[in-house]
Design a protein around this motif. Sequence first.
Motif, PDB file in Angstrom:
ATOM      1  N   UNK A   1       0.824  -1.208   0.000  1.00 27.09           N
ATOM      2  CA  UNK A   1       0.000   0.000   0.000  1.00 27.09           C
ATOM      3  C   UNK A   1       0.860   1.260   0.000  1.00 27.09           C
ATOM      4  N   UNK A   2       0.434   2.241  -0.795  1.00 27.52           N
ATOM      5  CA  UNK A   2       1.162   3.518  -0.847  1.00 27.52           C
ATOM      6  C   UNK A   2       0.555   4.493   0.157  1.00 27.52           C
ATOM      7  N   UNK A   3       1.371   5.450   0.611  1.00 28.98           N
ATOM      8  CA  UNK A   3       0.904   6.445   1.585  1.00 28.98           C
ATOM      9  C   UNK A   3      -0.318   7.193   1.072  1.00 28.98           C
ATOM     10  N   UNK A   4      -0.293   7.521  -0.193  1.00 23.21           N
ATOM     11  CA  UNK A   4      -1.395   8.278  -0.788  1.00 23.21           C
ATOM     12  C   UNK A   4      -2.720   7.540  -0.625  1.00 23.21           C
ATOM     13  N   UNK A   5      -2.675   6.252  -0.897  1.00 27.46           N
ATOM     14  CA  UNK A   5      -3.881   5.432  -0.787  1.00 27.46           C
ATOM     15  C   UNK A   5      -4.336   5.333   0.673  1.00 27.46           C
ATOM     16  N   UNK A   6      -3.357   5.211   1.556  1.00 30.37           N
ATOM     17  CA  UNK A   6      -3.657   5.121   2.981  1.00 30.37           C
ATOM     18  C   UNK A   6      -4.364   6.379   3.464  1.00 30.37           C
ATOM     19  N   UNK A  21     -10.676  -6.601   4.536  1.00 30.33           N
ATOM     20  CA  UNK A  21      -9.391  -6.743   3.832  1.00 30.33           C
ATOM     21  C   UNK A  21      -8.649  -5.404   3.775  1.00 30.33           C
ATOM     22  N   UNK A  22      -9.364  -4.372   3.313  1.00 22.69           N
ATOM     23  CA  UNK A  22      -8.732  -3.056   3.184  1.00 22.69           C
ATOM     24  C   UNK A  22      -8.365  -2.504   4.567  1.00 22.69           C
ATOM     25  N   UNK A  26      -4.628  -1.276   5.658  1.00 26.22           N
ATOM     26  CA  UNK A  26      -4.330   0.053   6.211  1.00 26.22           C
ATOM     27  C   UNK A  26      -3.658  -0.093   7.574  1.00 26.22           C
ATOM     28  N   UNK A  27      -4.214  -0.976   8.381  1.00 25.49           N
ATOM     29  CA  UNK A  27      -3.645  -1.155   9.721  1.00 25.49           C
ATOM     30  C   UNK A  27      -2.174  -1.549   9.623  1.00 25.49           C
ATOM     31  N   UNK A  28      -1.881  -2.458   8.713  1.00 27.08           N
ATOM     32  CA  UNK A  28      -0.501  -2.914   8.525  1.00 27.08           C
ATOM     33  C   UNK A  28       0.392  -1.764   8.064  1.00 27.08           C
ATOM     34  N   UNK A  29      -0.151  -0.929   7.144  1.00 29.24           N
ATOM     35  CA  UNK A  29       0.635   0.199   6.659  1.00 29.24           C
ATOM     36  C   UNK A  29       0.911   1.214   7.776  1.00 29.24           C
ATOM     37  N   UNK A  30      -0.108   1.460   8.600  1.00 25.84           N
ATOM     38  CA  UNK A  30       0.044   2.453   9.682  1.00 25.84           C
ATOM     39  C   UNK A  30       1.136   2.044  10.665  1.00 25.84           C
ATOM     40  N   UNK A  31       1.237   0.747  10.894  1.00 26.30           N
ATOM     41  CA  UNK A  31       2.239   0.248  11.841  1.00 26.30           C
ATOM     42  C   UNK A  31       3.649   0.498  11.327  1.00 26.30           C
ATOM     43  N   UNK A  32       3.830   0.315  10.005  1.00 25.53           N
ATOM     44  CA  UNK A  32       5.201   0.429   9.519  1.00 25.53           C
ATOM     45  C   UNK A  32       5.533   1.779   8.895  1.00 25.53           C
ATOM     46  N   UNK A  33       4.580   2.700   8.862  1.00 28.87           N
ATOM     47  CA  UNK A  33       4.849   4.014   8.279  1.00 28.87           C
ATOM     48  C   UNK A  33       4.553   5.116   9.296  1.00 28.87           C
TER      49      UNK A  33
END
Lengths: 74, 204
Positions: A1-6, A21-22, A26-33
Amino acid sequence: MKCRECVEHLYEYLDRELTPELEQEIRAHLVKCPPCGEQHDFEELFLKFLHARCSTAGAPLALRRRILMELFDE
Amino acid sequence: MTSHSPPPTPPTPPTPPVPDADQKRASFEREALVHLDTMYRVALRLIGNAADAEDLVQEAVLRAYRSWEQYTPGTNARGWLLTILRNLFINEYRRRTRHPETVDVDTIEPYAVFPEIQDEDPQATFFDRIVDDEVLRAMDELPQVFREVVMLSDVEGLSYEEIAKVLDVPVGTVKSRLFRGRRLLQTRLYEYAVSMGYIKARTP
């Protein structure tokens, strides 16, 4: 996932309106970004702030009485 | 002496049924009147002043009571009531509102406030310094299409689906109005905080 999409889906994420799913992505992206994580925290704070500041007043007692009088004649 | 036949034992009267009116009253109180605060808050933000908001709520409640038979018990009474309230507002109250001038949406490009504050005030403590009245004023200056979705979602906690029903628009419309409405409000509050010196504007 890209930041923009998040960031695009952040409100829906906070509103619990995403598909599982989405939401998971997002949750996974928030943890690592961290930057997206901080933006998430800010938006969450903003929504809590709005709720707290705008929900203080309720229906005035006089209105409540008037309505009961009109409805049930008491 | 005339013989008297014993008087017939009167049959035990059946328990009188609860009159319909009482039943209607009880269910209306239980399911509808509990939403009076929500109705009033939404009316106040739609109409902009307390006197008209009270009239609007009162009339909406009376209408709701008159058509209470059309409501299916145990379904979404709050959404049903808000739909009545809003339709009444649009059809009969909007033209005589004394609502403050709304900002012209097209002249304002809402932006995400977070990048502006992340260095200066990442915890967004400037929010704490903004008084309630100022927040409500900023809300009132939003154009109605944005103000009502923000109210229904962020203040009253309705889901996108519920809001879509009340406003009679697709869920996608709710989503995009909510995004823009929140950003507009955020931008206004941030710019207000800057003008009051609660937070320093980011140096470009």
